[in-house]
Design a protein around this motif. Structure first.
Motif, short mmCIF file in Angstrom:
data_model
loop_
_atom_site.label_atom_id
_atom_site.label_comp_id
_atom_site.label_asym_id
_atom_site.label_seq_id
_atom_site.Cartn_x
_atom_site.Cartn_y
_atom_site.Cartn_z
N ASP A 173 0.80 -1.22 0.00
CA ASP A 173 0.00 0.00 0.00
C ASP A 173 0.83 1.27 0.00
OD1 ASP A 173 -2.41 -1.35 -0.02
OD2 ASP A 173 -2.47 -1.53 2.16
N ALA A 174 2.15 1.14 0.09
CA ALA A 174 3.02 2.32 0.12
C ALA A 174 4.18 2.12 -0.85
CB ALA A 174 3.55 2.58 1.53
N LEU A 175 4.61 3.21 -1.45
CA LEU A 175 5.76 3.14 -2.35
C LEU A 175 7.03 2.84 -1.58
CD1 LEU A 175 4.88 6.24 -4.54
CD2 LEU A 175 5.14 3.91 -5.40
N PRO A 176 7.94 2.04 -2.14
CA PRO A 176 9.19 1.68 -1.44
C PRO A 176 10.22 2.79 -1.53
CG PRO A 176 9.13 0.64 -3.59
CD PRO A 176 7.82 1.36 -3.44
N LEU A 177 9.85 3.97 -1.01
CA LEU A 177 10.75 5.12 -1.05
C LEU A 177 10.90 5.71 0.35
CD1 LEU A 177 9.59 7.18 -4.18
CD2 LEU A 177 11.78 6.01 -3.91
N ARG A 178 12.10 6.11 0.68
CA ARG A 178 12.31 6.88 1.91
C ARG A 178 11.95 8.34 1.64
NH1 ARG A 178 15.12 4.32 5.87
NH2 ARG A 178 16.11 2.32 5.32
N PRO A 179 11.47 9.05 2.66
CA PRO A 179 11.10 10.46 2.45
C PRO A 179 12.21 11.29 1.83
CG PRO A 179 10.26 9.69 4.55
CD PRO A 179 11.11 8.59 4.01
N ALA A 180 13.46 11.06 2.25
CA ALA A 180 14.57 11.84 1.70
C ALA A 180 14.73 11.59 0.20
CB ALA A 180 15.87 11.50 2.43
N ALA A 181 14.56 10.33 -0.21
CA ALA A 181 14.66 10.01 -1.63
C ALA A 181 13.51 10.62 -2.41
CB ALA A 181 14.68 8.50 -1.82
N ALA A 182 12.31 10.61 -1.82
CA ALA A 182 11.15 11.22 -2.49
C ALA A 182 11.35 12.71 -2.66
CB ALA A 182 9.88 10.93 -1.69
N ARG A 183 11.91 13.36 -1.63
CA ARG A 183 12.15 14.80 -1.74
C ARG A 183 13.20 15.11 -2.80
NH1 ARG A 183 11.71 14.35 3.97
NH2 ARG A 183 13.99 14.33 4.20
N ALA A 184 14.26 14.31 -2.84
CA ALA A 184 15.31 14.53 -3.84
C ALA A 184 14.76 14.34 -5.25
CB ALA A 184 16.47 13.57 -3.59
N GLY A 185 13.94 13.31 -5.44
CA GLY A 185 13.35 13.06 -6.75
C GLY A 185 12.42 14.18 -7.17
N ALA A 186 11.59 14.64 -6.23
CA ALA A 186 10.67 15.74 -6.53
C ALA A 186 11.44 17.00 -6.90
CB ALA A 186 9.76 16.00 -5.33
N ARG A 187 12.49 17.29 -6.12
CA ARG A 187 13.29 18.50 -6.40
C ARG A 187 13.88 18.45 -7.79
NH1 ARG A 187 15.54 21.83 -8.23
NH2 ARG A 187 17.05 23.34 -7.45
N VAL A 203 5.06 17.98 -1.81
CA VAL A 203 4.91 17.17 -3.02
C VAL A 203 5.40 15.74 -2.76
CG1 VAL A 203 5.83 16.85 -5.36
CG2 VAL A 203 4.96 19.09 -4.64
N ALA A 204 6.53 15.61 -2.05
CA ALA A 204 7.06 14.28 -1.74
C ALA A 204 6.12 13.51 -0.83
CB ALA A 204 8.43 14.42 -1.10
N ASP A 205 5.54 14.19 0.16
CA ASP A 205 4.62 13.51 1.08
C ASP A 205 3.37 13.03 0.34
OD1 ASP A 205 3.87 12.80 3.91
OD2 ASP A 205 2.20 14.14 3.43
N GLN A 206 2.88 13.83 -0.58
CA GLN A 206 1.71 13.41 -1.36
C GLN A 206 2.05 12.18 -2.21
OE1 GLN A 206 -0.46 16.85 -3.25
NE2 GLN A 206 1.01 18.03 -2.05
N LEU A 207 3.24 12.18 -2.79
CA LEU A 207 3.69 11.02 -3.56
C LEU A 207 3.70 9.76 -2.70
CD1 LEU A 207 5.17 9.48 -5.88
CD2 LEU A 207 7.30 10.46 -5.00
N LEU A 208 4.19 9.88 -1.49
CA LEU A 208 4.32 8.72 -0.61
C LEU A 208 2.95 8.21 -0.14
CD1 LEU A 208 7.42 9.86 1.46
CD2 LEU A 208 7.33 8.04 -0.25
N ARG A 209 1.92 9.05 -0.21
CA ARG A 209 0.57 8.63 0.19
C ARG A 209 -0.19 7.97 -0.96
NH1 ARG A 209 -3.27 12.05 3.86
NH2 ARG A 209 -4.10 9.95 3.97
N ALA A 210 0.28 8.14 -2.20
CA ALA A 210 -0.42 7.58 -3.35
C ALA A 210 -0.28 6.06 -3.37
CB ALA A 210 0.13 8.18 -4.64
N HIS A 211 -1.29 5.38 -3.90
CA HIS A 211 -1.29 3.91 -3.94
C HIS A 211 -0.40 3.45 -5.10
CE1 HIS A 211 -3.08 -0.12 -4.84
NE2 HIS A 211 -2.97 -0.19 -3.53
N PRO A 212 0.61 2.60 -4.83
CA PRO A 212 1.60 2.25 -5.87
C PRO A 212 1.01 1.68 -7.15
CG PRO A 212 2.36 1.55 -3.71
CD PRO A 212 0.95 2.02 -3.53
#
Length: 300
Positions: A173-187, A203-212
């Motif tokens: 139910d969650a993407l296999p990403l750490r918050p730091a990696a999600a932020r770096a990718g979004a940036r 933006v990163a937090d919203q990504l992490l809440r989306a269903h994979p």
């Protein structure tokens, strides 16, 4: 700047049984409702910086698309732009049964509005007075190379498609990403010059809440999206088209293609901005929406 208080709303349940998270601000008896539709991997918080800058007398409806935010995952086979358009039509019938409507869509949200015009032309023709297309496209997104040249760009596009295919069958139910990696990718991918840290984090937090699996399915749907012809249904509707000149996902030529199909539309290009205009240029987006609402009120 604080946003107006949101009215507590029960989830809206689509005809196939998918609950969607809905939030409404402003007076219930307003003559016009502004409906804000977010994009891929995001949720209604996309508009958090825009909302406080809009007139407080305005009724604003936001919601999470299926598979995103606090809404339920997309059921198998329903992660499509057509389904999002049908969801929006049902939502409008239930939560905005009367009055005039102005629609604003960011990225996949803009594609949803195009599909709505295509699949529900009577609804759009009879009730929608204005549309705003924010960092979006009417087609040929399968050719996007993330702003990278030549072989590197083609390789990045192939990797993106493979990841989408993998996510479709992902069972968690969650993407296999750490918050730091999600932020770096979004940036790197969706912001332009000198982004605000809090905006990147949101933006990163919203990504992490989306269903994979939903994310993967919708990426496939986006690559097939082709609604240029459908824009003909909106040629007499007040419209604005906004683009960032450093947008890697929906480069400005995609906004130009939309504007070319809507002769009366205002086209605004923001130097230095990326894909996330509601965060990067929130005041400008709010100002454009307010102008659109005034124009729609005169012509609707």
């Amino acid at each position: 700047m604080s946003a107006p208080a949101a009215t507590r709303q029960p989830p809206f349940v689509t005809t196939d049984g998918t609950p969607l998270h809905v939030t409404v601000t402003g007076p219930g008896a307003a003559a016009t409702t502004l409906v804000l539709v977010h994009g891929w991997t995001q949720d209604h918080r996309t508009w958090d910086r825009v909302l406080p800058r809009l007139p407080r007398s305005l009724r604003v409806l936001r919601y999470d698309l299926r598979g995103h935010g606090a809404s339920a995952p997309a059921r198998p086979g329903t992660a499509t732009i057509d389904q999002l358009a049908d969801d929006l039509a049902e939502l409008l019938a239930d939560r905005v049964p009367e009055g005039r409507i102005v629609l604003a869509g960011h990225s996949m949200g803009g594609m949803t509005i195009m599909a709505l015009a295509d699949r529900h032309p009577r609804l759009v023709g009879s009730r929608v007075d204005g549309v705003a297309f924010v960092a979006t496209s009417c087609g040929q997104l399968d050719r996007i190379t993330l702003g990278l040249p030549g072989v590197a760009g083609s390789g990045a596009a192939r990797v993106e498609r493979r990841l989408a295919n993998l996510l479709v069958s992902y069972r968690r139910d969650a993407l296999p990403l750490r918050p730091a990696a999600a932020r770096a990718g979004a940036r790197l991918l969706v912001f332009g010059r000198r982004p605000d840290r809090a905006a990147v984090a949101s933006v990163a937090d919203q990504l992490l809440r989306a269903h994979p699996a939903s994310v993967g399915g919708f990426q496939q749907a986006i690559s097939l999206h082709d609604r240029r012809v459908a824009l003909a249904a909106l040629r007499t509707t007040s419209a604005v088209v906004l683009a960032g000149d450093r947008d890697r996902l929906c480069p400005p030529r995609h906004a130009e293609a939309i504007a070319a199909e809507l002769p009366g539309a205002r086209f605004v290009r923001y130097p230095g901005a990326g894909h996330m205009l509601p965060q990067e240029r929130a005041a400008d987006v709010a100002s454009q929406l307010a102008t659109l609402l005034r124009t729609a009120a005169r012509t609707g």
